[in-house]
Design a protein around this motif. Structure first.
Motif, PDB file in Angstrom:
ATOM      1  N   ILE A 151      60.661 -37.517 -35.703  1.00  0.00           N
ATOM      2  CA  ILE A 151      59.283 -37.322 -35.490  1.00  0.00           C
ATOM      3  C   ILE A 151      58.853 -39.588 -35.900  1.00  0.00           C
ATOM      4  CG2 ILE A 151      58.448 -37.654 -38.372  1.00  0.00           C
ATOM      5  CD1 ILE A 151      56.322 -35.146 -37.730  1.00  0.00           C
ATOM      6  N   CYS A 152      56.946 -39.684 -34.932  1.00  0.00           N
ATOM      7  CA  CYS A 152      56.841 -40.547 -35.152  1.00  0.00           C
ATOM      8  C   CYS A 152      55.295 -39.887 -35.167  1.00  0.00           C
ATOM      9  CB  CYS A 152      57.262 -41.976 -33.989  1.00  0.00           C
ATOM     10  SG  CYS A 152      56.726 -41.177 -32.917  1.00  0.00           S
ATOM     11  N   PHE A 153      54.415 -41.610 -35.312  1.00  0.00           N
ATOM     12  CA  PHE A 153      53.476 -41.145 -35.211  1.00  0.00           C
ATOM     13  C   PHE A 153      52.164 -42.310 -34.537  1.00  0.00           C
ATOM     14  CE2 PHE A 153      54.926 -39.125 -38.989  1.00  0.00           C
ATOM     15  CZ  PHE A 153      54.436 -38.313 -38.948  1.00  0.00           C
ATOM     16  N   SER A 154      51.231 -42.244 -34.417  1.00  0.00           N
ATOM     17  CA  SER A 154      50.338 -42.903 -33.601  1.00  0.00           C
ATOM     18  C   SER A 154      49.719 -44.281 -34.844  1.00  0.00           C
ATOM     19  CB  SER A 154      49.426 -42.272 -32.495  1.00  0.00           C
ATOM     20  OG  SER A 154      47.882 -41.918 -33.602  1.00  0.00           O
ATOM     21  N   GLY A 155      49.514 -43.519 -35.573  1.00  0.00           N
ATOM     22  CA  GLY A 155      49.038 -43.710 -36.590  1.00  0.00           C
ATOM     23  C   GLY A 155      47.477 -44.302 -36.420  1.00  0.00           C
ATOM     24  N   SER A 156      46.259 -44.944 -37.005  1.00  0.00           N
ATOM     25  CA  SER A 156      44.812 -44.637 -36.752  1.00  0.00           C
ATOM     26  C   SER A 156      44.670 -46.317 -35.943  1.00  0.00           C
ATOM     27  CB  SER A 156      43.700 -45.648 -38.206  1.00  0.00           C
ATOM     28  OG  SER A 156      45.294 -44.842 -39.871  1.00  0.00           O
ATOM     29  N   ARG A 157      42.837 -45.540 -35.346  1.00  0.00           N
ATOM     30  CA  ARG A 157      42.576 -45.907 -34.255  1.00  0.00           C
ATOM     31  C   ARG A 157      42.280 -46.832 -34.564  1.00  0.00           C
ATOM     32  NH1 ARG A 157      40.643 -43.901 -29.745  1.00  0.00           N
ATOM     33  NH2 ARG A 157      40.738 -41.533 -29.659  1.00  0.00           N
ATOM     34  N   ARG A 158      41.600 -47.343 -35.166  1.00  0.00           N
ATOM     35  CA  ARG A 158      40.878 -49.100 -36.255  1.00  0.00           C
ATOM     36  C   ARG A 158      40.021 -49.882 -35.224  1.00  0.00           C
ATOM     37  NH1 ARG A 158      46.846 -48.762 -38.392  1.00  0.00           N
ATOM     38  NH2 ARG A 158      46.545 -49.440 -40.990  1.00  0.00           N
ATOM     39  N   GLY A 159      39.828 -48.910 -34.407  1.00  0.00           N
ATOM     40  CA  GLY A 159      38.575 -49.160 -33.612  1.00  0.00           C
ATOM     41  C   GLY A 159      39.058 -49.923 -31.574  1.00  0.00           C
ATOM     42  N   LYS A 160      40.603 -49.102 -32.151  1.00  0.00           N
ATOM     43  CA  LYS A 160      40.796 -49.455 -30.553  1.00  0.00           C
ATOM     44  C   LYS A 160      40.471 -48.281 -29.506  1.00  0.00           C
ATOM     45  CE  LYS A 160      45.155 -49.073 -31.087  1.00  0.00           C
ATOM     46  NZ  LYS A 160      45.099 -48.725 -33.627  1.00  0.00           N
ATOM     47  N   ASP A 161      40.016 -48.576 -28.240  1.00  0.00           N
ATOM     48  CA  ASP A 161      40.166 -47.666 -27.326  1.00  0.00           C
ATOM     49  C   ASP A 161      40.841 -46.708 -26.951  1.00  0.00           C
ATOM     50  OD1 ASP A 161      41.109 -49.390 -25.112  1.00  0.00           O
ATOM     51  OD2 ASP A 161      39.126 -50.360 -24.554  1.00  0.00           O
ATOM     52  N   ASN A 162      40.782 -46.437 -26.361  1.00  0.00           N
ATOM     53  CA  ASN A 162      42.016 -45.452 -25.424  1.00  0.00           C
ATOM     54  C   ASN A 162      43.632 -45.921 -25.387  1.00  0.00           C
ATOM     55  OD1 ASN A 162      41.316 -42.631 -26.313  1.00  0.00           O
ATOM     56  ND2 ASN A 162      40.582 -41.963 -24.914  1.00  0.00           N
ATOM     57  N   GLU A 163      42.934 -46.688 -23.909  1.00  0.00           N
ATOM     58  CA  GLU A 163      44.255 -47.883 -23.231  1.00  0.00           C
ATOM     59  C   GLU A 163      44.307 -48.423 -24.086  1.00  0.00           C
ATOM     60  OE1 GLU A 163      46.058 -48.330 -19.945  1.00  0.00           O
ATOM     61  OE2 GLU A 163      44.033 -46.664 -19.852  1.00  0.00           O
ATOM     62  N   THR A 164      43.952 -49.217 -24.868  1.00  0.00           N
ATOM     63  CA  THR A 164      44.602 -50.222 -25.755  1.00  0.00           C
ATOM     64  C   THR A 164      45.289 -49.150 -27.367  1.00  0.00           C
ATOM     65  OG1 THR A 164      42.472 -51.529 -25.639  1.00  0.00           O
ATOM     66  CG2 THR A 164      44.846 -52.059 -27.681  1.00  0.00           C
ATOM     67  N   GLY A 165      45.309 -47.968 -27.535  1.00  0.00           N
ATOM     68  CA  GLY A 165      46.344 -47.261 -27.862  1.00  0.00           C
ATOM     69  C   GLY A 165      47.711 -46.794 -27.131  1.00  0.00           C
TER      70      GLY A 165
END
Length: 297
Positions: free
Chosen positions: A138-152
């Motif tokens: 398993i792995c995770f993206s983590g929190s958005r912290r203000g990032k837009d989708n493209e940056t994520g």
């Protein structure tokens, strides 16, 4: 007046008929007493590889959970690491979703500041998973912290790409879990199946897939069956849970699991479906047995 009386009588008859159908038909999988009596003796149909998440039964030892799972006919235990693998093997159970390389649910591949630690952790864990004879980690993206989708997406690709190459070498699959960002995991970035599928497309490897948590996705986007049908090529694992509250799978929650399980089977899914609800009954094993039988289509 006569017309109104006839209409009221017709409505009353319709309601009575609907109640009878509901009681005897649509909710049979949830409420039929005969089924509950036979559960202990029933064999599972074999269309679904059933698993159960370890954390939901933390008041039981791994040994106790393995013994109960084996008795029910469950094939795998989710979310256990190397320390517990020998116990699973003792009972002939599979580690259906390995963990132990992640930092936590909030500090994930979506943030470059965590890449060095994550790449170290996963580079060490991937060979261990393979050596033990397992496949999913398993792995995770983590929190958005203000990032837009493209940056994520770009950050996740940068962090995951070398690990996916290592996973390909060891025949391991990195599986990113979809979590709701509305109730339980505020600000989590991989909170839509379309977001996770886009990441999978960009990585372009069969060794990166998604964990579709039905509970989480019902909260954040709904449309569960249609999304399973559309995005199943990017999904290799499922978790269950009653909505609202991650409660037991029964007549008190809003999802009708037999229909969802039939949709999963229809996609040709050969992986696992793991129960991940919080048991409320005193007899937690009985709750687990009931849920497995409801989902066994």
């Amino acid at each position: 007046m006569g017309s109104n009386q006839n209409r009221r009588s017709a409505i009353k008859n319709m309601l009575a008929g609907t109640a009878a159908i509901t009681a005897s038909g649509m909710l049979t999988s949830f409420t039929q007493p005969e089924q509950e009596k036979q559960m202990a003796a029933d064999t599972l149909k074999g269309n679904i590889n059933h698993a159960v998440c370890r954390w939901c039964y933390n008041d039981m030892t791994v040994e106790q959970l393995c013994a109960a799972a084996k008795d029910i006919g469950i094939k795998g235990i989710d979310l256990v690491g190397p320390a517990d693998w020998p116990t699973l093997k003792k009972y002939g159970l599979y580690s259906s979703m390995c963990n132990g390389a992640e930092i936590n649910l909030t500090d994930g591949f979506g943030d470059k500041q965590f890449h060095a630690q994550l790449q170290k952790n996963y580079s060490e864990m991937i060979p261990k998973v393979a050596e033990a004879g397992y496949k999913n980690l398993i792995c995770f993206s983590g929190s958005r912290r203000g990032k837009d989708n493209e940056t994520g997406w770009n950050n996740c690709v940068e962090g995951l790409k070398p690990l996916v190459a290592l996973a390909e070498k060891h025949n391991v699959i990195l599986v990113m879990e979809l979590l709701n960002s509305k109730i339980d995991h505020k600000d989590y970035q991989c909170d839509r199946v379309s977001w996770g599928a886009e990441l999978a497309k960009r990585l372009g490897s069969e060794n990166f897939k998604l964990l579709y948590d039905i509970y989480h996705m019902q909260i954040d986007e709904g449309d569960v069956i249609r999304n399973i049908r559309e995005f199943h090529p990017y999904i290799n694992h499922y978790h269950t849970g009653g909505v609202p509250g991650r409660n037991e799978i029964d007549e008190t929650q809003e999802l009708y699991y037999p229909a969802i399980m039939k949709a999963i089977v229809a996609t040709g899914h050969k992986g696992f479906v793991a129960q991940e609800f919080i048991p409320k009954q005193k007899d937690k094993v009985a709750s687990l047995r009931k849920a497995v039988h409801i989902c066994d289509v």
